[in-house]
Write a protein that holds these residues in place. Structure first.
Motif, PDB file in Angstrom:
ATOM      1  N   GLY A 125      39.552  37.288  43.949  1.00 22.13           N
ATOM      2  CA  GLY A 125      40.208  36.364  43.367  1.00 22.13           C
ATOM      3  C   GLY A 125      41.545  36.668  43.055  1.00 22.13           C
ATOM      4  N   GLN A 126      41.734  37.832  42.948  1.00 19.42           N
ATOM      5  CA  GLN A 126      43.236  38.455  42.449  1.00 19.42           C
ATOM      6  C   GLN A 126      44.188  38.099  43.620  1.00 19.42           C
ATOM      7  N   ALA A 129      44.976  34.656  44.232  1.00 23.91           N
ATOM      8  CA  ALA A 129      46.006  34.177  43.319  1.00 23.91           C
ATOM      9  C   ALA A 129      47.381  34.554  43.866  1.00 23.91           C
ATOM     10  N   LEU A 131      48.462  35.459  46.547  1.00 19.30           N
ATOM     11  CA  LEU A 131      48.708  34.564  47.830  1.00 19.30           C
ATOM     12  C   LEU A 131      49.045  33.245  47.618  1.00 19.30           C
ATOM     13  N   ALA A 132      48.188  32.532  46.681  1.00 18.70           N
ATOM     14  CA  ALA A 132      48.385  31.236  46.413  1.00 18.70           C
ATOM     15  C   ALA A 132      49.714  30.896  45.708  1.00 18.70           C
ATOM     16  N   LEU A 133      50.472  31.970  45.028  1.00 16.82           N
ATOM     17  CA  LEU A 133      51.750  31.990  44.444  1.00 16.82           C
ATOM     18  C   LEU A 133      52.740  32.240  45.576  1.00 16.82           C
ATOM     19  N   GLY A 134      52.421  32.349  46.762  1.00 13.53           N
ATOM     20  CA  GLY A 134      53.393  32.519  47.930  1.00 13.53           C
ATOM     21  C   GLY A 134      53.907  34.023  48.080  1.00 13.53           C
ATOM     22  N   MET A 135      53.251  34.894  47.619  1.00  9.12           N
ATOM     23  CA  MET A 135      53.352  36.001  47.553  1.00  9.12           C
ATOM     24  C   MET A 135      53.011  36.627  49.182  1.00  9.12           C
ATOM     25  N   THR A 136      53.506  37.617  49.876  1.00  5.46           N
ATOM     26  CA  THR A 136      53.041  37.999  51.188  1.00  5.46           C
ATOM     27  C   THR A 136      51.920  39.065  51.039  1.00  5.46           C
ATOM     28  N   GLN A 139      53.349  42.054  49.359  1.00  2.20           N
ATOM     29  CA  GLN A 139      53.528  41.798  47.784  1.00  2.20           C
ATOM     30  C   GLN A 139      52.185  41.967  47.128  1.00  2.20           C
TER      31      GLN A 139
ATOM     32  N   ASN B  48      45.880  25.262  51.373  1.00  2.00           N
ATOM     33  CA  ASN B  48      46.928  25.942  51.417  1.00  2.00           C
ATOM     34  C   ASN B  48      46.674  27.147  52.185  1.00  2.00           C
ATOM     35  N   LEU B  50      44.313  29.377  52.366  1.00  2.60           N
ATOM     36  CA  LEU B  50      43.530  30.576  51.819  1.00  2.60           C
ATOM     37  C   LEU B  50      42.195  30.745  52.606  1.00  2.60           C
ATOM     38  N   SER B  73      53.133  31.628  53.487  1.00  2.00           N
ATOM     39  CA  SER B  73      53.559  32.439  52.053  1.00  2.00           C
ATOM     40  C   SER B  73      54.505  31.404  51.624  1.00  2.00           C
ATOM     41  N   ARG B  76      52.610  28.176  50.566  1.00  2.00           N
ATOM     42  CA  ARG B  76      51.933  28.199  49.492  1.00  2.00           C
ATOM     43  C   ARG B  76      52.817  28.453  48.204  1.00  2.00           C
ATOM     44  N   SER B  77      54.112  28.777  48.160  1.00  2.00           N
ATOM     45  CA  SER B  77      55.097  29.020  47.095  1.00  2.00           C
ATOM     46  C   SER B  77      55.245  27.536  46.458  1.00  2.00           C
ATOM     47  N   MET B  81      48.186  26.331  42.802  1.00  2.00           N
ATOM     48  CA  MET B  81      46.692  26.367  42.821  1.00  2.00           C
ATOM     49  C   MET B  81      46.117  26.888  41.617  1.00  2.00           C
ATOM     50  N   PHE B  83      42.349  28.420  39.806  1.00  2.00           N
ATOM     51  CA  PHE B  83      41.174  28.589  40.245  1.00  2.00           C
ATOM     52  C   PHE B  83      40.383  28.399  39.135  1.00  2.00           C
ATOM     53  N   GLU B  87      42.025  33.922  37.257  1.00  2.00           N
ATOM     54  CA  GLU B  87      42.728  34.780  38.206  1.00  2.00           C
ATOM     55  C   GLU B  87      44.295  35.071  37.555  1.00  2.00           C
ATOM     56  N   ALA B 101      56.178  35.889  40.414  1.00  2.00           N
ATOM     57  CA  ALA B 101      56.261  35.052  41.575  1.00  2.00           C
ATOM     58  C   ALA B 101      57.745  34.187  41.532  1.00  2.00           C
ATOM     59  N   VAL B 105      59.096  35.850  44.849  1.00  2.00           N
ATOM     60  CA  VAL B 105      58.952  34.940  45.738  1.00  2.00           C
ATOM     61  C   VAL B 105      60.158  33.899  45.867  1.00  2.00           C
ATOM     62  N   ALA B 150      51.453  28.422  37.792  1.00  2.00           N
ATOM     63  CA  ALA B 150      51.573  27.379  39.063  1.00  2.00           C
ATOM     64  C   ALA B 150      52.873  26.469  39.034  1.00  2.00           C
ATOM     65  N   MET B 153      56.579  27.408  39.617  1.00  2.00           N
ATOM     66  CA  MET B 153      57.087  27.398  41.043  1.00  2.00           C
ATOM     67  C   MET B 153      57.569  26.151  41.387  1.00  2.00           C
TER      68      MET B 153
END
Lengths: 224, 242
Positions: A125-126, A129, A131-136, A139, B48, B50, B73, B76-77, B81, B83, B87, B101, B105, B150, B153
């Motif tokens: 899940g980490q 989380a 990736l969901a924040l837009g990190m590559t 990153q 998104n 995932l 990316s 998603r930014s 999201m 969870f 997380e 982020a 980001v 979240a 962002m």
């Protein structure tokens, strides 16, 4: 009965100290390069590229299946040939270099397994989380996964470092004067091998044991 | 805002999503419910990117999620999201969780990110927790921090994946309150949840899923008033008894 005579030790201390420095040099180089290269191997092994993952796995399995003494000897025989081909015959004493290379590459295989387990110990899940924040992917690996992985595996990495410190004594097979090698040579020269080896053993014990106590204390702190 | 068109997904032989189609308009709150294993979490994770899906199309504000050329990316930014298991990043302080982020980001500078982080922490009532680590907070507090993270962002929409399922009962409301407030402010939201009280209060539409199918997709009043499918009726009867 055999009578102990420790008198040759005080005079040999500067020499022994020089040997100890070589031991530390090999140990520290192998730890640093081993962890960096081991991290690369670990990430490659769990990465998306199947061919590279296979190659990394092959590397790790090869080094983990061969006795360290042989690896040291191989590199003593192979590395000089390679260097001579590049720099000509004038390359000086390469015993230290070949030992450094051998240990670094060998330890990387062991470190990569510890690091791989460390990365996999971080919940999936980490990654989501991050990736969901837009990190590559990179990153997420660098900022989220690796810091947690290294925190989880610090005790194991240090334990491996202690084993490594003891294993460096194997460089005697290529005649490199590390701490053990020097102790052996001094003992041989003065006919006081037993005393010198006991002394060297005591030093290895003190260093390794204090280090492992330190690991235990660190572990207790991490568990909290 | 979110268009889901005929999305199907398989894990090997097993089909988890079958021909799912729905849309979420701007400022709309859509609740997705259904028994466990019905594919609702999988569906929201497809939105998104995932979770990859094999057929169909998902478009988020004009961007196709399944298109290999899409910069996921970047997409998603600005899709927030939240969870089930929060997380939060346990190796960082609360405020660092909120700023990392933004800085890495979105490229915001330290002060800007911090100000924004503190603003949203304040909104979820946790400003004084900023220097702590996630492990020192209760589950409800952690989830509120995750929502704030979240929001930092500036998301165009928010996805919630069972945000209260891992919480002790007494902490569920503090999280739902934050979500209700967000909904009232006009945030576009897609929420997988079993909290029917929340659905009644703020949802525009309710989607009911079973075995990877969208069985029912109705306005809130229709869904609670006269659910058309038997399966949805049974489900409602079960969870509303308690």
């Amino acid at each position: 009965m055999y009578e102990m005579d420790w008198s040759s030790i005080p005079g040999a201390l500067p020499l022994l100290f020089k040997g100890l420095l070589i031991t530390f040099e090999v140990t520290i180089t192998a730890i640093v390069v081993g962890i960096v290269w081991g991290t690369v191997l670990a990430i490659t092994r769990i990465g998306p590229n199947k061919i590279l993952a296979k190659l990394a796995a092959g590397y790790v399995n090869l080094f983990r299946s061969v006795p360290l003494v042989m690896v040291i000897l191989w590199f003593y025989l192979i590395v000089p040939q390679g260097l001579k081909a590049i720099f000509g015959d004038d390359i000086g004493d390469i015993r230290l270099t070949s030992a450094l290379v051998a240990f670094a590459l060998f330890e990387a295989a062991y470190y990569s397994e510890i690091i791989r387990a460390g990365i996999q110990s971080v919940p999936r899940g980490q990654v989501s989380a991050g990736l969901a924040l837009g990190m590559t992917q990179g990153q997420t690996m660098r900022l989220i996964l690796l810091p947690q992985a290294f925190r989880n595996m610090t005790p194991l990495l240090l334990t491996q470092a202690i084993i490594l410190f003891q294993d460096t004594s194997l460089v005697y097979v290529i005649g490199l004067s590390d701490f053990f090698g020097t102790a052996y040579k001094v003992g041989d020269r003065d006919g006081r091998l037993v005393e010198l080896l006991l002394f060297a053993g005591a030093i290895y014990f003190v260093i390794s044991f204090s280090a492992s106590l330190l690991v235990k204390r660190l572990q207790a702190r991490f568990v909290k | 805002m979110i268009e889901i068109k005929s999305v199907s997904k398989w894990y090997g032989e097993f089909q988890v999503l079958t021909d799912c189609t729905t849309t979420v308009q701007k400022s709309e709150v859509v609740v997705v419910c259904g028994p466990s294993g019905s594919g609702k979490s999988t569906l929201i994770k497809c939105v998104n990117g995932l979770e990859p899906f094999q057929s169909g199309e998902i478009i988020v504000k004009g961007t196709s999620v399944g298109d290999p050329k899409t910069n996921l990316s970047k997409l998603r930014s600005h899709v927030g999201m939240v969870f089930q298991n929060f997380e939060l990043f346990p190796h960082m302080t609360i405020i660092d969780n909120l700023t990392i982020a933004q800085e890495k980001v979105l490229g915001r500078n330290k002060e800007e990110a911090r100000d924004k982080g503190m603003k949203f922490l304040d909104r979820v009532g946790l400003k004084i927790q900023a220097p702590k680590h996630p492990g020192q907070l209760s589950g409800g507090q952690q989830q509120r921090v995750a929502i704030a993270r979240a929001l930092c962002m500036d998301p165009i929409c928010m996805l919630f994946d069972e945000p209260t399922s891992a919480l002790d009962p007494e902490m569920i409301n503090e999280v739902l309150d934050v979500m209700v407030e967000l909904a009232k402010e006009g945030m576009t939201m897609m929420c997988v949840t079993h909290e029917m009280g929340f659905a009644r209060k703020v949802a525009n539409r309710v989607i009911f899923m079973d075995h990877g199918l969208i069985v029912e997709d109705a306005t809130k009043d229709d869904f609670f008033g006269t659910p058309r499918s038997d399966r949805a009726q049974q489900f409602l009867a079960k969870i509303l008894q308690h």
